[in-house]
Design a protein around this motif. Structure first.
Motif, short mmCIF file in Angstrom:
data_model
loop_
_atom_site.label_atom_id
_atom_site.label_comp_id
_atom_site.label_asym_id
_atom_site.label_seq_id
_atom_site.Cartn_x
_atom_site.Cartn_y
_atom_site.Cartn_z
N VAL A 54 70.94 54.08 93.07
CA VAL A 54 72.39 53.87 93.02
C VAL A 54 72.80 53.02 94.21
N SER A 55 73.84 52.24 94.05
CA SER A 55 74.32 51.37 95.12
C SER A 55 74.61 52.18 96.38
N MET A 144 77.87 45.36 99.29
CA MET A 144 77.53 44.22 98.44
C MET A 144 76.82 44.69 97.19
N SER A 145 75.98 45.71 97.31
CA SER A 145 75.33 46.27 96.12
C SER A 145 76.36 46.83 95.16
N MET A 146 77.37 47.52 95.69
CA MET A 146 78.42 48.07 94.84
C MET A 146 79.24 46.96 94.19
N ALA A 147 79.60 45.94 94.97
CA ALA A 147 80.41 44.84 94.43
C ALA A 147 79.64 44.07 93.36
N ARG A 148 78.37 43.84 93.58
CA ARG A 148 77.57 43.15 92.57
C ARG A 148 77.49 43.96 91.29
N SER A 149 77.36 45.27 91.43
CA SER A 149 77.32 46.13 90.25
C SER A 149 78.64 46.06 89.49
#
Length: 368
Positions: A54-55, A144-149
Motif C-alpha cells: 500500500v502507498s 508521491m506513491s499516494m498521488a500516483r495511485s
C-alpha cells in the motif's frame, strides 16, 4: 459487485505475488535522475512476480559495502497500481555510505536483498475524500506513491499537495506533479522554495513553510486528513503549526526515518528506563566485537538503548522492531526479542537479532 478500494493496492487475478521468503533478491531495471542529487531506482523480482503493498510503506534493503552488512529502509515512491516494478527515490547525503554508493556505483542489472513492504503510514482503507500532503525534500516519496495511485485510478479525492524545497532545482518530481495537476484537477500541487536556483528565479511561494502559507494555499486544511514527511526540523515545525492552529491531531499523520537520533518514542522509553533503573535490577555486560566496547545493560532496557546511552552510534530507524535497520549477529548469549516483523525466522535461527526490541537475559557478545 463490490469494487476494490484503490487505496489498498492492486487486486490482480491470475498472478504470482513476490514472496521474499522464497526469493528475497530484487534486480535493478533502471536508474533515473530526478534532480542533481536525487535518483530513482527501479526494481523487479528476478522471476516473474508482482508486488503487493500500500502507498506509504517502505522496503528494507541489505547492502554489502566494504565487507560490512548494512540495512537501510527506503519508502516506496511508485504506486501499488503499477505492481510489476517498485521504486525507491534516494537523495545523496554528504558522507552517507549508502546513498553515495547507490548514486556512484549502483547500476541496472545489479541486485540487492530486500524484505517485504512494511509500515502503516498510509491512507489505505480511509473513507475520507479530502487530503493535504505536506512534504519537505526527499520526504515526498510516500505522498508521491499516494498521488500516483490517485492519478492512475482517476480518483475523485481532493488532494492538496504542498512540497517544500531549497530551490526550484531541488523540487523532486516537479514535472510529473505539474502534469498530474493539469490532467487531474483533483490533484493540486504547490511548491515552496527557500531561494532561487542558479538558472531559475522562483516566482512562487518563497521562504519556509509556515502558518501564513498554509492558510493561503489550503484555507480549508482543517477539513482534511494530513500526511506529513520530511527532515526532522521540517516535521517538528509542521506539527507545531497544526497544533497551534487547533487542528484535530487525530487526523494528522507523519513519518520520518532518522538514522542519526532517537525517535520521540525511543527517547520516551529511555527516560522511563532511566527512572526505573534506580530499583534493583540485573545488569548484563554487552560486548561489541568491532568497536571493542563493553557496556552495561539492565534487564529492562533494550540493547540499542544501552549502547546509545554509552555513546555508541548504531544504525537504527523505527525503534519498533519493524524496519530491520539495527539487525545484528549475536555471537553469544541470550535475549528476549519482541519484534514487529522486521526479521525473518531463518535469520533468527542463524543468530541475528534486532537490537531496538531486544532485552538481554544474559551477557551478550554482538558483532557490531
Amino acid at each position: 459487485m463490490d469494487m476494490p478500494d484503490p487505496k489498498t493496492g492492486p487486486v490482480p487475478t491470475g498472478y504470482f505475488r513476490w514472496e521474499p521468503e522464497e526469493d528475497d533478491v530484487l534486480i535493478c531495471r533502471a536508474v533515473r535522475d530526478e534532480t542533481h542529487d536525487v535518483k530513482t531506482f527501479v526494481f523487479a523480482p528476478r522471476f516473474k512476480r508482482q508486488f503487493e503493498f500500500v502507498s506509504g510503506q517502505f522496503l528494507t534493503f541489505e547492502f554489502e559495502i566494504g565487507g560490512e552488512t548494512i540495512h537501510r529502509c527506503y519508502t516506496i515512491s511508485s504506486p501499488p497500481s503499477r505492481p510489476d516494478t517498485v521504486t525507491i527515490t534516494v537523495k545523496r547525503v554528504p558522507g552517507g555510505p549508502i546513498s553515495n554508493w547507490l548514486h556512484d556505483e549502483f547500476r541496472p542489472g545489479m541486485m540487492l536483498r530486500c524484505t517485504i513492504p512494511m509500515g502503516d503510514f498510509s491512507w489505505a482503507g480511509m473513507q475520507d475524500q479530502k487530503f493535504l500532503f505536506l512534504s519537505g525534500g526527499s520526504g515526498i516519496t510516500p505522498m508521491m506513491s499516494m498521488a500516483r495511485s490517485a492519478f492512475d485510478h482517476a480518483l475523485v479525492s481532493d488532494i492538496e499537495f504542498i512540497h517544500a524545497a531549497r530551490t526550484p532545482a531541488d523540487i523532486i518530481f516537479r514535472d510529473e506533479l505539474e502534469f498530474m495537476g493539469k490532467r487531474n484537477h483533483s490533484i493540486k500541487p504547490t511548491f515552496i522554495c527557500e531561494d532561487d536556483a542558479v538558472f531559475e528565479r522562483w516566482p512562487g511561494f518563497r521562504g519556509r513553510f509556515d502558518r501564513a502559507k498554509l492558510e493561503m494555499i489550503c484555507p480549508d486544511f482543517k477539513e482534511r486528513v494530513v500526511f506529513t514527511c520530511g527532515p526532522a526540523p521540517f516535521m517538528k515545525a509542521a506539527r507545531r503549526i497544526f497544533e497551534d492552529c487547533g487542528f484535530d491531531m487525530s487526523r494528522y499523520h507523519q513519518e520520518s526515518f532518522n538514522f542519526d537520533s532517537f525517535t520521540e518514542e525511543a527517547q520516551d522509553e529511555i527516560n522511563v528506563a532511566t527512572e526505573i533503573i534506580e530499583t534493583p535490577l540485573t545488569i548484563f555486560q554487552i560486548e561489541f566485537t568491532k568497536s571493542g566496547r563493553v557496556v552495561e545493560c539492565p534487564e529492562n532496557m533494550t540493547v540499542l538503548e544501552a549502547a546509545r546511552r554509552a555513546g555508541l552510534r548504531l544504525p537504527s530507524s523505527c525503534s519498533k522492531g519493524l524496519c530491520g535497520t539495527c539487525k545484528s549477529n549475536v555471537k553469544a548469549g541470550t535475549l528476549d526479542m519482541q519484534h514487529s516483523g522486521g526479521i525473518r525466522q531463518r535469520e533468527i535461527d542463524a543468530g541475528k537479532a534486532l537490537l531496538c526490541c531486544s532485552k538481554p537475559t544474559s551477557d551478550l557478545v554482538i558483532e557490531r
